[in-house]
Design a protein around this motif. Sequence first.
Motif, PDB file in Angstrom:
ATOM      1  N   SER A 194       0.825  -1.204   0.000  1.00 41.99           N
ATOM      2  CA  SER A 194       0.000   0.000   0.000  1.00 41.99           C
ATOM      3  C   SER A 194       0.859   1.254   0.000  1.00 41.99           C
ATOM      4  CB  SER A 194      -0.923  -0.008   1.226  1.00 41.99           C
ATOM      5  OG  SER A 194      -1.682   1.180   1.278  1.00 41.99           O
ATOM      6  N   PHE A 195       1.937   1.225   0.776  1.00 38.75           N
ATOM      7  CA  PHE A 195       2.855   2.372   0.814  1.00 38.75           C
ATOM      8  C   PHE A 195       3.460   2.599  -0.563  1.00 38.75           C
ATOM      9  CE2 PHE A 195       7.164   3.998   1.005  1.00 38.75           C
ATOM     10  CZ  PHE A 195       7.012   5.161   1.749  1.00 38.75           C
ATOM     11  N   ASN A 196       3.925   1.558  -1.221  1.00 37.66           N
ATOM     12  CA  ASN A 196       4.530   1.701  -2.545  1.00 37.66           C
ATOM     13  C   ASN A 196       3.549   2.294  -3.551  1.00 37.66           C
ATOM     14  OD1 ASN A 196       6.920   0.671  -1.620  1.00 37.66           O
ATOM     15  ND2 ASN A 196       7.047  -0.989  -3.101  1.00 37.66           N
ATOM     16  N   ARG A 197       2.275   1.868  -3.465  1.00 35.40           N
ATOM     17  CA  ARG A 197       1.272   2.399  -4.383  1.00 35.40           C
ATOM     18  C   ARG A 197       1.092   3.903  -4.174  1.00 35.40           C
ATOM     19  NH1 ARG A 197      -2.809  -0.210  -2.635  1.00 35.40           N
ATOM     20  NH2 ARG A 197      -2.347  -2.093  -3.843  1.00 35.40           N
ATOM     21  N   LYS A 198       0.978   4.315  -2.899  1.00 38.25           N
ATOM     22  CA  LYS A 198       0.814   5.736  -2.604  1.00 38.25           C
ATOM     23  C   LYS A 198       2.070   6.520  -2.977  1.00 38.25           C
ATOM     24  CE  LYS A 198      -2.158   7.493  -0.831  1.00 38.25           C
ATOM     25  NZ  LYS A 198      -3.313   8.262  -1.364  1.00 38.25           N
ATOM     26  N   THR A 246       4.203   5.767  -5.376  1.00 39.37           N
ATOM     27  CA  THR A 246       4.252   5.862  -6.838  1.00 39.37           C
ATOM     28  C   THR A 246       3.307   6.933  -7.351  1.00 39.37           C
ATOM     29  OG1 THR A 246       4.862   3.528  -7.052  1.00 39.37           O
ATOM     30  CG2 THR A 246       3.878   4.585  -8.989  1.00 39.37           C
ATOM     31  N   GLU A 247       2.092   6.982  -6.800  1.00 38.47           N
ATOM     32  CA  GLU A 247       1.120   7.988  -7.216  1.00 38.47           C
ATOM     33  C   GLU A 247       1.625   9.399  -6.957  1.00 38.47           C
ATOM     34  OE1 GLU A 247      -2.325   6.997  -4.973  1.00 38.47           O
ATOM     35  OE2 GLU A 247      -2.860   5.254  -6.212  1.00 38.47           O
ATOM     36  N   THR A 248       2.294   9.586  -5.838  1.00 36.03           N
ATOM     37  CA  THR A 248       2.784  10.921  -5.475  1.00 36.03           C
ATOM     38  C   THR A 248       4.034  11.283  -6.264  1.00 36.03           C
ATOM     39  OG1 THR A 248       1.946  10.514  -3.231  1.00 36.03           O
ATOM     40  CG2 THR A 248       3.396  12.415  -3.543  1.00 36.03           C
ATOM     41  N   HIS A 249       4.961  10.339  -6.361  1.00 33.73           N
ATOM     42  CA  HIS A 249       6.218  10.609  -7.060  1.00 33.73           C
ATOM     43  C   HIS A 249       5.998  10.843  -8.551  1.00 33.73           C
ATOM     44  CE1 HIS A 249      10.103   9.454  -9.007  1.00 33.73           C
ATOM     45  NE2 HIS A 249      10.580  10.209  -8.022  1.00 33.73           N
ATOM     46  N   ALA A 250       4.876  10.376  -9.082  1.00 37.60           N
ATOM     47  CA  ALA A 250       4.593  10.530 -10.514  1.00 37.60           C
ATOM     48  C   ALA A 250       4.512  11.995 -10.932  1.00 37.60           C
ATOM     49  CB  ALA A 250       3.291   9.820 -10.877  1.00 37.60           C
ATOM     50  N   ILE A 251       4.408  12.918  -9.976  1.00 41.24           N
ATOM     51  CA  ILE A 251       4.331  14.338 -10.327  1.00 41.24           C
ATOM     52  C   ILE A 251       5.617  14.799 -11.017  1.00 41.24           C
ATOM     53  CG2 ILE A 251       5.233  15.201  -8.123  1.00 41.24           C
ATOM     54  CD1 ILE A 251       2.343  16.719 -10.193  1.00 41.24           C
ATOM     55  N   ILE A 252       6.763  14.203 -10.680  1.00 42.78           N
ATOM     56  CA  ILE A 252       8.014  14.596 -11.343  1.00 42.78           C
ATOM     57  C   ILE A 252       8.027  14.073 -12.779  1.00 42.78           C
ATOM     58  CG2 ILE A 252       9.305  12.592 -10.491  1.00 42.78           C
ATOM     59  CD1 ILE A 252      10.700  16.150 -11.087  1.00 42.78           C
ATOM     60  N   GLU A 253       7.464  12.893 -13.002  1.00 47.51           N
ATOM     61  CA  GLU A 253       7.368  12.374 -14.373  1.00 47.51           C
ATOM     62  C   GLU A 253       6.424  13.243 -15.201  1.00 47.51           C
ATOM     63  OE1 GLU A 253       5.968   8.487 -13.570  1.00 47.51           O
ATOM     64  OE2 GLU A 253       7.941   7.667 -13.072  1.00 47.51           O
ATOM     65  N   ARG A 254       5.366  13.722 -14.567  1.00 49.27           N
ATOM     66  CA  ARG A 254       4.449  14.626 -15.259  1.00 49.27           C
ATOM     67  C   ARG A 254       5.151  15.943 -15.597  1.00 49.27           C
ATOM     68  NH1 ARG A 254      -0.841  14.040 -15.752  1.00 49.27           N
ATOM     69  NH2 ARG A 254      -2.083  15.812 -16.462  1.00 49.27           N
ATOM     70  N   THR A 255       5.984  16.409 -14.685  1.00 50.84           N
ATOM     71  CA  THR A 255       6.750  17.640 -14.929  1.00 50.84           C
ATOM     72  C   THR A 255       7.687  17.452 -16.117  1.00 50.84           C
ATOM     73  OG1 THR A 255       6.642  18.236 -12.590  1.00 50.84           O
ATOM     74  CG2 THR A 255       8.331  19.322 -13.906  1.00 50.84           C
ATOM     75  N   PHE A 256       8.362  16.299 -16.177  1.00 54.41           N
ATOM     76  CA  PHE A 256       9.228  16.016 -17.322  1.00 54.41           C
ATOM     77  C   PHE A 256       8.412  15.992 -18.612  1.00 54.41           C
ATOM     78  CE2 PHE A 256      12.379  13.465 -14.500  1.00 54.41           C
ATOM     79  CZ  PHE A 256      12.978  14.647 -14.108  1.00 54.41           C
TER      80      PHE A 256
END
Length: 351
Positions: free
Chosen positions: A245-249, A251-261
């Motif tokens: 569950s922690f990894n899922r949350k 990943t969802e949060t860290h994805a903001i840097i991929e969106r920025t790229f």
Amino acid sequence: MEYLIGQRIGRRWRQRVHRPRTTYLSLSEEECRCKLRLSRQAVTDICNLLADELETNACCPYALPVAVKVTAALHFFASGSFQHPLSSVGGISQSAVSAAIHAVTSGLVRHANEFIKFPMRPKSQERVKRDFWANFGFPGVLGAIDCMHVQLRAPSENALIYVNRKGTHSINIQVICDAKCKVTHVFANYPGSSHDSYILANSAIPALLQRDPPPEGWLLGDSGYPLKTWLITPYIMPTTVREISFNRKHTETHAIIERTFGLLKMRFRCLDKSGGALQYSPQKVAAVFVACCVLHNIAMRYGCLLDINEDMLQEFRRRNAELHVPMPVNPNTAAAARARRDQLAEELHHL
């Protein structure tokens, strides 16, 4: 002989006729946002910001106005067109376009600290953490960190160290963003063969987050980074419901840097492989990237948002992931770092 001399004199004094030099001022608001990725007001303010640095001797018959230089450079950043006369903002030569790109890039880099700021004060840190919590439900986040490769031509010196995992030449650039895709840190000093963790260790970030007293918060990094008390990474081999569950949350949060790229590459095609490798030295490519980050933050300040194509974003993610090397499992990770991650996992599990 006299006739030939007369011809030369006639040519010498013939009035030079310049082609019309179109600038952003002749573009509609919609055209400006489409061609230059910025509003007319944003471009005007950039011209004012760089006016002193871009002004040339007014007596020179070949001097380009500031608006022409800025328009030409912004068109290059947005389109990825290399050193060609820009028909849509035309009237200038290839050499003039090249000089304008260099001058505008250098000017934006000199002003980078005014637009790219890592949250250092408690008030700004609280704002960033509040945004991450409101948007993703992850506590204490001061930023999401990752590295992005930008393709370039093979350098004339030390070309091998710029070869990445895919066998192409690139520089590997560390970036941190906030919850709204604003760039808050850029470190563009290393070649494509450099590991993300090595770049982090040699940047200013560890010193900022390990100072005494340390800030109340942490960065989120992917599996390419080591776990620290100030850098929270996912579990490499999750075995419990809590860890999954922690990894899922995470990943969802860290994805903001991929969106920025993705936003950076969509807004500035010069940074994307599909636009071709940048035909500059590594130092100039790094400067272009920093300049684009400044422009990205300016665009966001003026509400020049992009509707990112999710399919394109997934393609950006896939290509970027191919260039990164995960950290090996390290059983000697500091107990304090493991304890902090476990505590966060427990908190998120009970939300």
